[in-house]
Design an enzyme around this catalytic site. Structure first.
Site, PDB file in Angstrom:
ATOM      1  N   GLU A   1      -2.096   7.346  14.685  1.00  0.00           N
ATOM      2  CA  GLU A   1      -3.212   6.801  13.898  1.00  0.00           C
ATOM      3  C   GLU A   1      -3.440   5.329  14.243  1.00  0.00           C
ATOM      4  O   GLU A   1      -2.627   4.705  14.946  1.00  0.00           O
ATOM      5  CB  GLU A   1      -2.913   6.945  12.410  1.00  0.00           C
ATOM      6  CG  GLU A   1      -1.670   6.183  11.974  1.00  0.00           C
ATOM      7  CD  GLU A   1      -1.765   5.686  10.548  1.00  0.00           C
ATOM      8  OE1 GLU A   1      -2.734   4.962  10.245  1.00  0.00           O
ATOM      9  OE2 GLU A   1      -0.862   6.017   9.761  1.00  0.00           O
TER      10      GLU A   1
ATOM     11  N   LYS B   1       5.083   6.322   1.373  1.00  0.00           N
ATOM     12  CA  LYS B   1       5.412   4.904   1.183  1.00  0.00           C
ATOM     13  C   LYS B   1       6.010   4.677  -0.206  1.00  0.00           C
ATOM     14  O   LYS B   1       5.541   5.226  -1.193  1.00  0.00           O
ATOM     15  CB  LYS B   1       4.172   4.047   1.405  1.00  0.00           C
ATOM     16  CG  LYS B   1       3.831   3.955   2.895  1.00  0.00           C
ATOM     17  CD  LYS B   1       2.765   2.936   3.185  1.00  0.00           C
ATOM     18  CE  LYS B   1       1.394   3.525   3.146  1.00  0.00           C
ATOM     19  NZ  LYS B   1       1.084   4.463   4.224  1.00  0.00           N
TER      20      LYS B   1
HETATM   21  N1  PSU Z   1       2.002   4.173   7.546  1.00  0.00           N
HETATM   22  C1  PSU Z   1       2.387   2.885   7.699  1.00  0.00           C
HETATM   23  N2  PSU Z   1       1.456   1.922   7.411  1.00  0.00           N
HETATM   24  C2  PSU Z   1       0.170   2.226   7.011  1.00  0.00           C
HETATM   25  C3  PSU Z   1      -0.231   3.583   6.880  1.00  0.00           C
HETATM   26  C4  PSU Z   1       0.744   4.517   7.154  1.00  0.00           C
HETATM   27  O1  PSU Z   1       3.548   2.605   8.055  1.00  0.00           O
HETATM   28  O2  PSU Z   1      -0.636   1.313   6.799  1.00  0.00           O
HETATM   29  C5  PSU Z   1      -1.652   3.932   6.447  1.00  0.00           C
HETATM   30  C6  PSU Z   1      -2.005   5.364   6.888  1.00  0.00           C
HETATM   31  O3  PSU Z   1      -3.175   5.294   7.659  1.00  0.00           O
HETATM   32  C7  PSU Z   1      -2.245   6.125   5.606  1.00  0.00           C
HETATM   33  C8  PSU Z   1      -2.792   5.036   4.756  1.00  0.00           C
HETATM   34  O4  PSU Z   1      -3.114   7.212   5.774  1.00  0.00           O
HETATM   35  O5  PSU Z   1      -1.904   3.945   5.037  1.00  0.00           O
HETATM   36  C9  PSU Z   1      -2.853   5.433   3.288  1.00  0.00           C
HETATM   37  O6  PSU Z   1      -3.844   4.692   2.646  1.00  0.00           O
HETATM   38  P1  PSU Z   1      -4.312   5.092   1.150  1.00  0.00           P
HETATM   39  O7  PSU Z   1      -3.097   4.894   0.311  1.00  0.00           O
HETATM   40  O8  PSU Z   1      -5.434   4.113   0.841  1.00  0.00           O
HETATM   41  O9  PSU Z   1      -4.767   6.500   1.227  1.00  0.00           O
END
Ligand code: PSU
Ligand code: MN
Length: 303
Positions: A23, A157
């Protein structure tokens, strides 16, 4: 719709050689420059070293790119105005010629469209703390339920409500498979205190599970939760108060929607004096290596 796939990747896919999708939101919104660029390059190199072809995915001026060349990666890593694209935004960004980085959900869609079955990231999004009020649940979870891509992540996360995230994944019918551990990992930490819903110890078994899902006609992917290597982890006890402080600050500052995750990651980076970033880089590399092994297994098993 314009999609550009590099010759190296289309050749590999045509010959059924292993390819791993990557990604780009982690580059534009997840890490500061220049560590974001160095990490993106190192992750691609780790996948090559393991014997697979990396495919970093992003939308550049409306074109969906499967594979970025060195100048494109370099430029994206320094762009401050790139959109953060999930399933909801992908088509609008393409139709209007924007530049945007793909989150887990948009990357899964693009990977599947290109014929790539394995994808490595850091940590998926999930159910945010306080979601009972905010309703903030990442589009990543719904995507795992619908798009058949195996996503390798170090869990969800740790800024999230992990028990609720696991509950939603269960409801959606997403297999949550921890790799070589009985405990669901917590991104920067190996431990979350939550038992792993499923456990597999070999890339071949993970590839076989994806194949069995396809044979059953089940839509959706699988989440492979790969604990961060011990040498690189930050213990949960160290992180918990820092995460709580960053969360309180986000609330006071009125941060909502797409900005929540980038805000929290940036504050945790500052509050840990860069330690969270070092761990993040370590876990992404670890995930890339496992994803390459799974892609190699899939190529062999005829996935
Ligand atoms: N993994 C990481 N750092 C990130 C992300 C994933 O180590 O920044 C990103 C991914 O693109 C994931 C996004 O889909 O964070 C999630 O964002 P949200 O919580 O707004 O859906
Ligand atoms: Mn959200």
């Amino acid at each position: 719709m314009t999609m550009a796939i590099t010759a190296e990747i289309s050749d590999a896919l045509a010959a059924r050689r292993p390819v791993v999708a990557l990604e780009s939101t982690i580059i534009t919104h997840g890490m500061p420059y220049p560590q974001n660029l160095e990490t993106a390059r190192a992750v691609e190199a780790a996948i090559r070293d393991a014997g697979a072809v990396p495919a970093t995915i992003a939308v550049l001026d409306g074109t969906l790119h499967i594979g970025l060349d060195a100048p494109a990666l370099d430029a994206l890593a320094q762009r401050a105005d790139a959109w953060k694209l999930s399933r909801a935004d992908l088509a609008v960004a393409m139709a209007t010629g924007r530049t945007g980085a793909t989150t887990v959900s948009a990357t899964m869609i693009a990977a599947h469209r290109a014929g790539i079955a394995v994808f490595a990231t850091g940590g998926i999004g999930g159910v945010h703390q306080g979601a009972d009020q905010s309703f903030d649940i990442s589009a990543d979870l719904n995507e795992l339920a619908r798009t058949p891509v195996t996503v390798v992540a170090a869990g969800a996360k740790a800024i999230l409500d992990l028990p609720k995230t696991l509950e939603v994944l269960e409801t959606l019918g997403v297999p949550v498979i921890t790799y070589q551990s009985d405990e669901f990992p917590a991104f920067w930490s190996r431990r979350s205190g939550l038992p792993a819903p499923l456990r597999l110890d070999r890339p071949d078994d993970i590839a076989a599970a994806a194949l069995a899902r396809a044979e059953l006609g089940l839509p959706g992917g699988q989440l492979i939760a790969n604990p961060i290597p011990e040498a690189e982890e930050i213990p949960t006890e160290t992180l918990a108060p820092i995460i709580a402080r960053a969360q309180a600050e986000a609330e006071t500052a009125g941060i909502t929607g797409k900005s929540v995750t980038p805000f929290l990651l940036q504050r945790i980076f500052e509050l840990t004096e860069g330690r969270s970033l070092a761990a993040n880089i370590g876990l992404v590399l670890n995930n890339a290596r496992l994803a390459a092994d799974i892609a190699i297994s899939m190529a062999r098993l005829g996935n």
